[in-house]
Motif scaffolding. Structure first.
Motif, PDB file in Angstrom:
ATOM      1  N   LEU A   1       0.813  -1.220   0.000  1.00 46.04           N
ATOM      2  CA  LEU A   1       0.000   0.000   0.000  1.00 46.04           C
ATOM      3  C   LEU A   1       0.845   1.269   0.000  1.00 46.04           C
ATOM      4  N   LEU A   2       2.145   1.131   0.227  1.00 46.15           N
ATOM      5  CA  LEU A   2       3.018   2.302   0.350  1.00 46.15           C
ATOM      6  C   LEU A   2       2.999   3.195  -0.888  1.00 46.15           C
ATOM      7  N   PRO A   3       2.973   2.636  -2.102  1.00 48.76           N
ATOM      8  CA  PRO A   3       2.934   3.525  -3.279  1.00 48.76           C
ATOM      9  C   PRO A   3       1.657   4.367  -3.376  1.00 48.76           C
ATOM     10  N   TYR A   4       0.661   4.045  -2.577  1.00 50.05           N
ATOM     11  CA  TYR A   4      -0.628   4.741  -2.668  1.00 50.05           C
ATOM     12  C   TYR A   4      -0.816   5.779  -1.558  1.00 50.05           C
TER      13      TYR A   4
ATOM     14  N   THR B   1     -12.995   6.633   1.896  1.00 52.03           N
ATOM     15  CA  THR B   1     -13.503   5.295   1.638  1.00 52.03           C
ATOM     16  C   THR B   1     -13.517   4.970   0.152  1.00 52.03           C
ATOM     17  N   ALA B   2     -13.864   5.938  -0.689  1.00 55.30           N
ATOM     18  CA  ALA B   2     -13.849   5.722  -2.135  1.00 55.30           C
ATOM     19  C   ALA B   2     -12.430   5.436  -2.613  1.00 55.30           C
ATOM     20  N   VAL B   3     -11.477   6.179  -2.073  1.00 59.74           N
ATOM     21  CA  VAL B   3     -10.065   5.941  -2.408  1.00 59.74           C
ATOM     22  C   VAL B   3      -9.653   4.532  -1.992  1.00 59.74           C
ATOM     23  N   ALA B   4     -10.072   4.125  -0.795  1.00 61.87           N
ATOM     24  CA  ALA B   4      -9.743   2.781  -0.299  1.00 61.87           C
ATOM     25  C   ALA B   4     -10.343   1.700  -1.194  1.00 61.87           C
ATOM     26  N   ASN B   5     -11.571   1.915  -1.656  1.00 60.78           N
ATOM     27  CA  ASN B   5     -12.211   0.937  -2.541  1.00 60.78           C
ATOM     28  C   ASN B   5     -11.407   0.758  -3.824  1.00 60.78           C
TER      29      ASN B   5
ATOM     30  N   PHE C   1      -5.571  -5.903  -4.451  1.00 62.91           N
ATOM     31  CA  PHE C   1      -6.158  -7.138  -3.916  1.00 62.91           C
ATOM     32  C   PHE C   1      -5.744  -7.357  -2.456  1.00 62.91           C
ATOM     33  N   ARG C   2      -5.494  -6.247  -1.749  1.00 60.22           N
ATOM     34  CA  ARG C   2      -5.149  -6.303  -0.330  1.00 60.22           C
ATOM     35  C   ARG C   2      -6.248  -5.604   0.463  1.00 60.22           C
ATOM     36  N   SER C   3      -7.433  -6.201   0.446  1.00 58.76           N
ATOM     37  CA  SER C   3      -8.589  -5.577   1.090  1.00 58.76           C
ATOM     38  C   SER C   3      -8.405  -5.433   2.586  1.00 58.76           C
ATOM     39  N   PHE C   4      -7.913  -6.505   3.233  1.00 59.13           N
ATOM     40  CA  PHE C   4      -7.771  -6.492   4.684  1.00 59.13           C
ATOM     41  C   PHE C   4      -6.835  -5.373   5.126  1.00 59.13           C
TER      42      PHE C   4
ATOM     43  N   THR D   1      -5.880  -2.747   3.413  1.00 64.14           N
ATOM     44  CA  THR D   1      -6.394  -1.429   3.017  1.00 64.14           C
ATOM     45  C   THR D   1      -7.389  -0.884   4.039  1.00 64.14           C
ATOM     46  N   TYR D   2      -8.325  -1.719   4.461  1.00 62.42           N
ATOM     47  CA  TYR D   2      -9.356  -1.230   5.375  1.00 62.42           C
ATOM     48  C   TYR D   2      -8.865  -1.130   6.813  1.00 62.42           C
ATOM     49  N   ILE D   3      -7.797  -1.860   7.142  1.00 60.02           N
ATOM     50  CA  ILE D   3      -7.157  -1.634   8.442  1.00 60.02           C
ATOM     51  C   ILE D   3      -6.540  -0.234   8.464  1.00 60.02           C
ATOM     52  N   VAL D   4      -5.849   0.123   7.378  1.00 61.21           N
ATOM     53  CA  VAL D   4      -5.259   1.462   7.277  1.00 61.21           C
ATOM     54  C   VAL D   4      -6.336   2.531   7.323  1.00 61.21           C
ATOM     55  N   VAL D   5      -7.427   2.304   6.590  1.00 64.03           N
ATOM     56  CA  VAL D   5      -8.528   3.278   6.570  1.00 64.03           C
ATOM     57  C   VAL D   5      -9.150   3.419   7.952  1.00 64.03           C
ATOM     58  N   GLY D   6      -9.318   2.301   8.649  1.00 65.54           N
ATOM     59  CA  GLY D   6      -9.866   2.357  10.002  1.00 65.54           C
ATOM     60  C   GLY D   6      -8.990   3.175  10.938  1.00 65.54           C
TER      61      GLY D   6
END
Length: 227
Positions: free
Chosen positions: A10-13, A174-178, A185-188, A190-195
């Motif tokens: 996720l670092l590049p994002y 949240t839209a960015v996270a989606n 393909f790293r949903s878990f 991604t949403y941990i970071v968003v949380g």
């Protein structure tokens, strides 16, 4: 079955996450200011307006408080488009959030207004204060000071609720996270970071309101009343 976490993917994002955070704060700030203005005017109208004004405001409050925010967002974004008026996703998101939080603000501020003792109004009348002066100095300022903690909590919830605007493609966090999780393909992860980011935003927003309260409500600060 084991799962290997890979947060480095996720670092590049990080720029996308930062832009999502920034837009979330923008949406929340604009909706908070406009929603507070709308809610305060509605509270005044419901407390001291004519019967038909009170009826209209009461209907607005009940409709908004008893329907889901997502439905309200869809009505603003898709409903208005059917009339030939096309709004951007961000504009529709702000409009829906303002309409939503305005109803809740109305009830919170109205509770503060109703807590003002009638003796204070009589004293203002004896002092010869105008209607505007009475409302500003005797009613609104003390009322808002009393319900400020409730308003703070409501606007923090508004910031969190802004995540629902991702359903109309408003480019908030949240839209960015989606989009990021669909790319990586790293949903878990991604949403941990968003949380974590939403948790940090909640603390920042709450601290911001606390700082504003310390400046705006000097008496509350001197008494040590929680903000």
């Amino acid at each position: 079955m084991s799962y290997r976490f890979d947060f480095l993917a996720l670092l590049p994002y990080w720029r996308e996450f930062a832009l999502g955070v920034w837009l979330t704060l923008q949406l929340s700030a604009v909706a908070t200011v406009l929603g507070f203005a709308l809610g305060t005017l509605c509270a005044i109208g419901r407390a001291d307006g004519s019967p038909w004004v009170r009826a209209v405001i009461a209907t607005y409050v009940e409709v908004i408080r008893n329907t889901p925010l997502l439905v309200q967002i869809f009505l603003v974004y898709f409903g208005i488009a059917t009339l030939g008026i096309h709004l951007s996703a961000n504009f529709a998101a702000v409009a829906a959030l303002v309409v939503n939080v305005g109803a809740y603000t109305c009830e919170i501020v109205r509770a503060g207004i109703e807590s003002i003792h009638k003796a204070q109004l009589e004293a203002a009348e004896c002092l010869g204060l105008s209607r505007v002066q009475t409302y500003w100095h005797v009613i609104l300022r003390p009322a808002i000071e009393r319900v400020y903690p409730a308003l703070t909590s409501q606007y923090v919830l508004l910031m969190l609720a802004s995540s629902i605007t991702s359903q109309i493609s408003a480019e908030e966090l949240t839209a960015v996270a989606n989009r990021i999780q669909s790319d990586t393909f790293r949903s878990f992860e991604t949403y941990i970071v968003v949380g974590v980011l939403y948790l940090a935003l909640s603390m920042v927003v709450r601290l911001g309101f606390m700082g504003f309260g310390l400046v705006a409500f000097v008496r509350r600060r001197k008494l040590g009343t929680p903000l």
